[in-house]
Structures are given as structure tokens and as C-alpha cells.
Enzyme design. Structure first.
Site, short mmCIF file in Angstrom:
data_model
loop_
_atom_site.label_atom_id
_atom_site.label_comp_id
_atom_site.label_asym_id
_atom_site.label_seq_id
_atom_site.Cartn_x
_atom_site.Cartn_y
_atom_site.Cartn_z
N ASN A 73 -3.98 5.41 -3.50
CA ASN A 73 -3.59 4.46 -2.47
C ASN A 73 -4.57 3.30 -2.56
OD1 ASN A 73 -5.00 4.03 0.49
ND2 ASN A 73 -2.84 3.50 0.49
N ILE A 101 3.82 8.43 -1.32
CA ILE A 101 4.95 7.52 -1.18
C ILE A 101 4.45 6.11 -1.45
CG2 ILE A 101 6.45 8.89 0.29
CD1 ILE A 101 5.34 7.45 2.69
N MET A 131 0.85 -1.19 0.00
CA MET A 131 0.00 0.00 0.00
C MET A 131 0.89 1.25 0.00
SD MET A 131 -3.11 -1.17 -0.01
CE MET A 131 -4.40 -0.24 0.82
N CYS A 132 0.25 2.36 -0.02
CA CYS A 132 0.97 3.61 -0.20
C CYS A 132 0.41 4.63 0.78
CB CYS A 132 0.80 4.12 -1.62
SG CYS A 132 1.11 2.86 -2.87
N GLU A 133 1.00 5.81 0.78
CA GLU A 133 0.40 6.89 1.56
C GLU A 133 0.26 8.13 0.69
OE1 GLU A 133 0.99 7.53 5.61
OE2 GLU A 133 1.71 5.50 6.01
#
Lengths: 257, 257
Positions: free
Chosen positions: A108, A78, A1-3
Site C-alpha cells: 500500500n 484491494i 492508494m490501496c488497502e
């Protein structure tokens, strides 16, 4: 996953404080070491910094932290790769021109069984995120070959997000430089700072800022992130299905699907 | 007017040396203080740095000089504004996605009575250069909705350049990350460096580099610029109407119209 990290403000504002917190999660306090990117609108222009390196080690990230770029609308991301290798072409945010504006998008989540038709906008890399962004712009363009006001556009954006959400997890930020649209499929938090401003303490780094000293009483700055970035403030968590439209720091419209 | 800088190489090569020379002309040894930009292809990704500040004073330019980004294809530009205010949206190079690739373009010159039809690709800023880039992509897209090999594409590119040249001065660099196309309307110079490599001395700064120490015998690196960047090497000056297609440092095709 991402932010994700987004900002909408009524005055050009630097995002160094929030960005510093986010960057720590890119291989420091968090596992998102597969690249990062941030886009700053300056008028109709968009200044994009990206790096497939982990943000804690990135020379370009250090520049962005050292060099306060002021903007009214920012989209940052990110990445912890799930679909698509670690490469610049797979690094968010993604940008396309539509109606003579730069549209910028970060995602995300993860989509399954997602193979949208190849139409006008096509992915350069091989992420599900960029495929969704291209599909969304193709939907907008098909519905409206010529520019329309954002209130006319909104139902198309919301319907598209509802569709992607049915394919997996789809939290996103989208902007054309004039407004910032957010959609929460599972996780998104937001804070709107306005007078009286106070101090804020990052969760992810030993950094405190006194916004009172850095702002004027008329400033309104909304920050949106996957997880709250500060320890001493109250963030509003969005519910699954929540969408919001921001302009100049203020919420213009919102709803839930 | 402006200055162009392009590179095509058969191995990822940093352009710090040439960039250092060019940046001096951005308000130092030259009058081009109205912004600068440079795009580096990394695979299908494109890393773009831009600044409406004069390059001699630009923090971002200092980063690019300090941080050697290696690429096989580079397009750079420093601007002396004639059409369009000094703003990020008017800063070259310009980028659009076509056929799932990033296309990057920079222009030196000025076009008069140039109002191309508003079709799919539309300018974000208000330069004649971005208008020409959008028009060129609209021509390509109209002729070929689906990807074609570059030899099929070339006649469309050359005909478009011939048209723009009829409207004023049109020196340009164009790439899709796979090849680099150049067109000379008035001024463009080029050098292809290959073994045996020797030292090179910049014209615009007290900098010498020994390419022999920085290369392998198989490297082929072509640099294209508005004016020769080094004092001790022989550059080949293009004639008005010359177009050239480069890939991996080598000339694939060329002609004159």
C-alpha cells in the site's frame, strides 16, 4: 492508494469475516475498484485468487466469501490504481519462488524516482509495488544465495523497507508461508484475538460474528489491515517505521526504524 | 498418470466446453482425483485456479465452469498422484517468473532416477514434474541470462525434453503467455478449429456446443489434450518425440526427436 489485509494464526482459520469487510471497500464503501487479490498458504502451497474487477462485483470474490478456505497465513489487497494500468499483471499480491518457497507480497503506497536495477527477479507488470518486491527478493538473494533463518534475514528486510520508505509511502505485507512480516510507513492496524473470544461487528457491512462459537480456547489469530475492520474492538495502530514479524498468530519480533 | 489440456487461440476464447469434459475425468469418468489446476493468461498476467480436491467435487472447478474466462493461452491439468502426496504444492500447473514473464508448465508422466542439480529455480513441492520444470528453466536461464526470441530458445527446450524423456514418460505443455510449446513422449492429441465451425459433442459429458454460433469466421482455436475430448471430430494424435510451437492458434514450428 490501496488497502491491505493480512492474517497469521496458530490454527487453520478462515478469513471470510475480515475479507467480507475488505471487499466492501473495493467499490462499495471505499474507492478501491481497480482489482483485488488474496493468497492463502496451504502447507507450502499458495492458493491465489485475483481479479482486476472491482471486488464488490467480482464473481471470484463471491466464491472466496462463500467458500471458507482455512489457512494459517493470508495476504490480501484491494487496489486503487496510481502507477500501472488496471490489469491482472498489476494486481496484488505478487508471488515469486525463493529457496523453494512461495514468497507473497502486497503493498500500500506509492514510490517516486524508483528504478531498481534489473537483476534476477523482474516485474511482469508495471507497478512500483512489484518492482519493489522484485528488488527486495534480489537483495535477499544477493545477501543469502542459500536459505537462512528468519532472524538472520530480518535486518535485510528492514533495511530494504527503510530504503523504499525513503522513496514514498511503503506499507507492506510479506510472507514465505512460515512467517508474516509487516512494515508500516504511514498506516497499518492490527488486532490479536485469543480467548476469551467475543462478538465482532464489521464496520463496512451489516455482519457480526461470534468468534467464541467458531474457535477453541487455544486459538490465536492476528489480523492486520490498513484500517481497523471492526467497530466494537480495539485495534492497535502501528507507528511510522514499525516492523513486525508474526508466526502462528504471535509476534516473534518487532522494532522501529 | 494425469491428463493435460492446452489451448492456443487468435482471439480471447473461453475453454468452458473443453474444461467441462476434462473435469469429468477428475474422479467422474476418469481416475484423476488427486487435484486439478488451470492457468489462463490475460495479457502478461496469469490467472491460476488450483485445487487438491477431485475436480468433479471442486467448488473452484464449478466457478471456472460457470464463469467463462476468455484467454488466448490456457494450460490445464488433472492429477492422479504417483510421485508426491496430494497437496496444493504438488498441484499443476506450476508457475515461475523468467525474464519478466510468467512461465506456466504442466506434465503428464513420470520420471525415474531424476535428481537435477539445485540451482536457481527450486521446487516448492516434491513432484518429479515441478523438479523437471525448475531444471528446464535453469537450463534456459543458464543458456540465456537475457531474453531471446523463441526460435533461439527452441533448441534448448527440445533438448531438455529429450533428456527428460530418457528418464521416463514426459508429455508436457509450457507457455510464457506469448507462445505454447508442447512435447509428446507417449500421448498427446490436438485439434485446430477454424471456419466453417460446426457442432462438437463431448465424450465425457452430455454436452454439445455449436462453435458456429460462438465464433467469428476469423477465429482459430487449437486445443491440445492427452486424449481427444470430443466424439464427433477428428483429432490429430502426436507421435512420440513430437514437439510443436503454437502461437495464436497456429503452428509456428514443429519437429520430432
Amino acid at each position: 492508494m490501496c488497502e491491505l489485509l493480512g492474517m497469521s494464526a496458530n490454527v487453520p482459520t478462515d478469513i471470510v469475516f475480515s475479507f467480507t469487510g475488505l471487499m466492501q471497500r473495493g467499490g462499495g464503501t471505499g474507492p478501491h475498484r481497480d482489482g483485488w487479490g488474496i493468497g492463502f498458504y496451504e502447507g507450502r502451497g499458495l492458493r491465489l485468487f485475483q481479479d482486476p474487477e472491482a471486488s464488490v462485483n467480482s464473481e471470484v470474490a463471491k466464491l472466496v466469501q462463500r467458500y471458507p478456505i482455512k489457512s494459517e497465513t493470508v495476504i490480501g489487497h484491494i487496489r486503487q490504481a496510481n502507477v500501472g494500468q488496471v490489469a491482472l499483471a498489476n494486481t496484488h499480491p505478487f508471488v515469486r519462488e525463493l529457496w523453494g518457497r512461495n514468497w507473497c507480497f502486497a503493498h500500500n503506497g506509492q514510490l517516486a524516482d524508483f528504478t531498481p536495477p534489473s537483476r534476477f527477479y523482474r516485474p511482469v507488470g508495471d507497478t512500483d509495488s512489484e518492482a519493489a518486491f522484485c528488488d527486495l527478493l534480489n537483495r535477499v538473494r544477493s545477501a543469502f544465495p542459500e536459505p537462512v533463518p528468519v532472524d538472520v534475514l530480518l535486518p535485510v528486510l528492514v533495511a530494504a523497507c527503510g530504503h523504499y520508505r525513503g522513496k514514498g509511502v511503503f506499507n507492506c505485507l510479506l510472507s514465505n508461508g512460515d512467517w508474516l512480516f509487516t512494515f508500516c510507513s504511514t498506516k497499518l492496524a492490527q488486532i490479536t484475538r485469543r480467548a476469551p473470544f467475543g462478538p465482532a461487528q464489521l464496520k463496512d457491512a451489516e455482519v457480526t460474528v461470534d468468534f467464541h462459537a467458531e474457535t477453541t480456547p487455544d486459538d490465536v489469530v492476528t489480523v492486520i489491515a490498513t484500517e481497523p475492520l471492526t467497530a466494537n474492538e480495539t485495534w492497535h495502530r502501528h507507528e511510522p517505521g514499525d516492523w513486525t514479524l508474526w508466526r502462528r498468530g504471535e509476534c516473534l519480533a518487532s522494532g522501529r526504524i
